[in-house]
Design an enzyme around this catalytic site. Structure first.
Site, PDB file in Angstrom:
ATOM      1  N   ASP A  47       0.749  -1.332   0.418  1.00 50.70           N
ATOM      2  CA  ASP A  47      -0.459   0.001  -0.127  1.00 50.70           C
ATOM      3  C   ASP A  47       0.932   0.701  -0.320  1.00 50.70           C
ATOM      4  OD1 ASP A  47       0.954  -0.576   2.370  1.00 50.70           O
ATOM      5  OD2 ASP A  47      -0.614   0.715   3.741  1.00 50.70           O
ATOM      6  N   GLY A 132      -3.484  -8.043  19.514  1.00 55.31           N
ATOM      7  CA  GLY A 132      -3.253  -9.531  19.396  1.00 55.31           C
ATOM      8  C   GLY A 132      -2.413  -8.784  17.662  1.00 55.31           C
ATOM      9  N   GLY A 134      -2.318  -7.388  13.674  1.00 53.50           N
ATOM     10  CA  GLY A 134      -2.915  -7.647  11.799  1.00 53.50           C
ATOM     11  C   GLY A 134      -3.960  -7.515  11.950  1.00 53.50           C
ATOM     12  N   SER A 137      -5.367  -2.589  15.275  1.00 59.19           N
ATOM     13  CA  SER A 137      -6.894  -1.725  15.819  1.00 59.19           C
ATOM     14  C   SER A 137      -6.026  -0.678  15.834  1.00 59.19           C
ATOM     15  CB  SER A 137      -5.912  -2.378  17.785  1.00 59.19           C
ATOM     16  OG  SER A 137      -5.434  -3.038  17.817  1.00 59.19           O
ATOM     17  N   SER A 138      -4.982   0.302  15.618  1.00 62.16           N
ATOM     18  CA  SER A 138      -4.857   1.173  16.200  1.00 62.16           C
ATOM     19  C   SER A 138      -5.997   2.473  14.900  1.00 62.16           C
ATOM     20  CB  SER A 138      -3.760   1.772  14.924  1.00 62.16           C
ATOM     21  OG  SER A 138      -2.316   0.738  16.158  1.00 62.16           O
ATOM     22  N   ASP A 183      -5.126   0.691   6.728  1.00 67.20           N
ATOM     23  CA  ASP A 183      -6.327   0.049   7.088  1.00 67.20           C
ATOM     24  C   ASP A 183      -6.831   1.045   7.749  1.00 67.20           C
ATOM     25  OD1 ASP A 183      -4.510  -1.846   7.456  1.00 67.20           O
ATOM     26  OD2 ASP A 183      -3.090  -0.817   9.190  1.00 67.20           O
ATOM     27  N   TYR A 233       8.403  -2.439  11.143  1.00 64.44           N
ATOM     28  CA  TYR A 233       7.679  -2.065  10.288  1.00 64.44           C
ATOM     29  C   TYR A 233       8.747  -1.140   9.706  1.00 64.44           C
ATOM     30  CZ  TYR A 233       3.925  -0.599   7.505  1.00 64.44           C
ATOM     31  OH  TYR A 233       2.609   0.529   6.056  1.00 64.44           O
TER      32      TYR A 233
HETATM   33  C1  GLA Z   1       0.494  -2.447   8.929  1.00 64.80           C
HETATM   34  C2  GLA Z   1       0.406  -1.056   7.700  1.00 64.80           C
HETATM   35  C3  GLA Z   1      -0.758  -1.128   6.209  1.00 64.80           C
HETATM   36  C4  GLA Z   1       0.063  -1.872   5.913  1.00 64.80           C
HETATM   37  C5  GLA Z   1      -0.131  -2.877   6.045  1.00 64.80           C
HETATM   38  C6  GLA Z   1       0.887  -4.598   5.251  1.00 64.80           C
HETATM   39  O1  GLA Z   1      -0.698  -2.921   8.965  1.00 64.80           O
HETATM   40  O2  GLA Z   1      -0.738  -0.251   8.389  1.00 64.80           O
HETATM   41  O3  GLA Z   1      -0.634   0.633   6.094  1.00 64.80           O
HETATM   42  O4  GLA Z   1       1.284  -1.963   4.884  1.00 64.80           O
HETATM   43  O5  GLA Z   1       0.317  -2.914   7.855  1.00 64.80           O
HETATM   44  O6  GLA Z   1       0.159  -4.485   4.450  1.00 64.80           O
END
Ligand code: GLA
Length: 383
Positions: A47, A132, A134, A137-138, A183, A233
């Site tokens: 993304d 947890g 993935g 949640s943020s 997200d 990240y």
């Molecule tokens: C996190 C980031 C997203 C995306 C994913 C991986 O959720 O907030 O912007 O990069 O990782 O696809």
């Protein structure tokens, strides 16, 4: 048939465990709001290169309940963060707290909408069912707040794309995670009918129905939670940018389709984008075997070429692939722990669920599309 383990998130209501907690904390609440989480079905770590991704919002998410403060009460926004067991009367000074502190992020969202805590005279309680890693949640936390505020007539109005850009900046500057746009968009534009094809470069979102007749997406936790604000990240993003530059490509765009790439991270982003397009076709055709094979390939690419898996995620997804009724398994979202996404035959799920629990992965549920953020009735669960 019970598809969900006791204590696991319950899809029958919207984040119903969180609803119960906020209404218990604020029995006199005058308004309540829900924002879903999201599972990314295909297209991870593209993304932020303007890629096309395929997320789906969830019935699990974050719930906020609010009551207006009486005039005689002290100060502005009072927040009960139930999952952290913390209560705080917020002030603009909270922006000076360490990166990632929930109070700093909350006040930063307010500031980005032109507000200060001192000007929001409410008592709110917040709780979620996305813990947890993935399931976003943020972003769910930020959106439940932003959309509830608008519902109260507070803060600037923004469409989903401009709000997503604002929240991306908040996440970078106040949580220390240089994330992409997926997200908040997956959540704010979520539908109850299925997934979304989000083009992060063109700024378009297209609903994609889940065309399978018997197969459903399930989420299973690998047992290792994760945080992204430890720099992992940002490090993979930096490594990717360096590899793009090294091979003469723009540092924040996907390499052009068909371009020859050498470095492993570039192989991942290029092949992952192709899997999103193939995944859209498999979804439209209702071809669970084809979508599952793409998921397996995506996991391999995220693990080997992009380096964002963990042994626990590899063990869980390998176990899943060997079981009857499983079409495919991959890590989902950023990686480094958290939830894995499976595509399973619905009939096989109760047995699969027992097997995962026996193998040390008891937290699991079926992913149901959760729509967009919205007000919740104050009725039944409250009183
Ligand atoms: C996190 C980031 C997203 C995306 C994913 C991986 O959720 O907030 O912007 O990069 O990782 O696809």
């Amino acid at each position: 048939m019970t598809l969900y383990s006791p204590g696991a998130p319950n899809p029958e209501g919207l984040a119903s465990a969180a609803q119960a907690r906020v209404f218990e904390a604020l029995p006199e609440a005058q308004s309540a709001f829900f924002a879903p989480g999201r599972v990314n079905l295909m297209g991870d770590h593209i993304d932020y290169l303007g890629g096309v991704v395929l997320p789906m919002s969830l019935t699990e998410g974050t719930v906020l309940a609010a009551e207006a403060k009486a005039r005689r009460d002290e100060g502005g926004l009072e927040v009960w963060a139930l999952d952290a067991s913390e209560k705080a009367l917020l002030s603009s000074k909270d922006l000076e707290r360490p990166l990632g502190d929930w109070r700093r992020r909350l006040v930063a969202v307010l500031a980005a909408l032109g507000l200060t805590p001192e000007t929001v005279p409410f008592r709110i309680a917040i709780s979620g069912t996305l813990a947890g890693g993935g399931l976003s949640s943020s972003a769910s936390f930020a959106l439940v707040l932003a959309r509830w505020l608008r519902g109260e007539g507070l803060g600037e109005a923004h469409d989903s794309w401009s709000l997503a850009r604002i929240l991306q900046t908040v996440e970078r500057d106040h949580a220390g995670v240089a994330c992409g746009l997926m997200d908040p968009l997956a959540i704010d534009l979520g539908t109850v009918d299925g997934a979304l094809r989000l083009d992060c470069e063109q700024g378009t979102a297209t609903p994609v129905a889940l065309g399978f007749s018997e197969a459903v997406f399930a989420l299973v936790h690998c047992g290792v939670g994760r945080r992204l604000d430890d720099g992992a990240y940002n490090r993979v993003r930096a490594r990717l940018a360096a590899a793009l530059a090294e091979e003469g490509f723009s540092a924040d765009r996907l390499p052009p389709q068909g371009a020859r790439v050498r470095a492993a991270p570039l192989r991942h982003v290029q092949s992952e984008q192709a899997r999103v397009w193939a995944g859209c076709e498999a979804l439209a055709a209702g071809d669970a075997a084809a979508f599952g094979a793409l998921m397996d390939a995506s996991h391999g690419s995220l693990a080997e070429d992009y380096g964002v898996s963990l042994p626990e995620l590899d063990r869980l997804t390998a176990l899943a692939r060997g079981l009857p009724g499983v079409h495919g398994a991959r890590l989902t979202g950023a990686g480094f722990g958290g939830w894995a996404q499976l595509l399973v035959e619905l009939d096989a799920w109760p047995e699969l669920h027992r097997t995962f629990a026996a193998e040390g992965f008891p937290k699991a549920f079926i992913a149901t599309p959760g729509g967009a953020p919205r007000a919740l009735p104050l009725g039944s669960s409250h009183g």
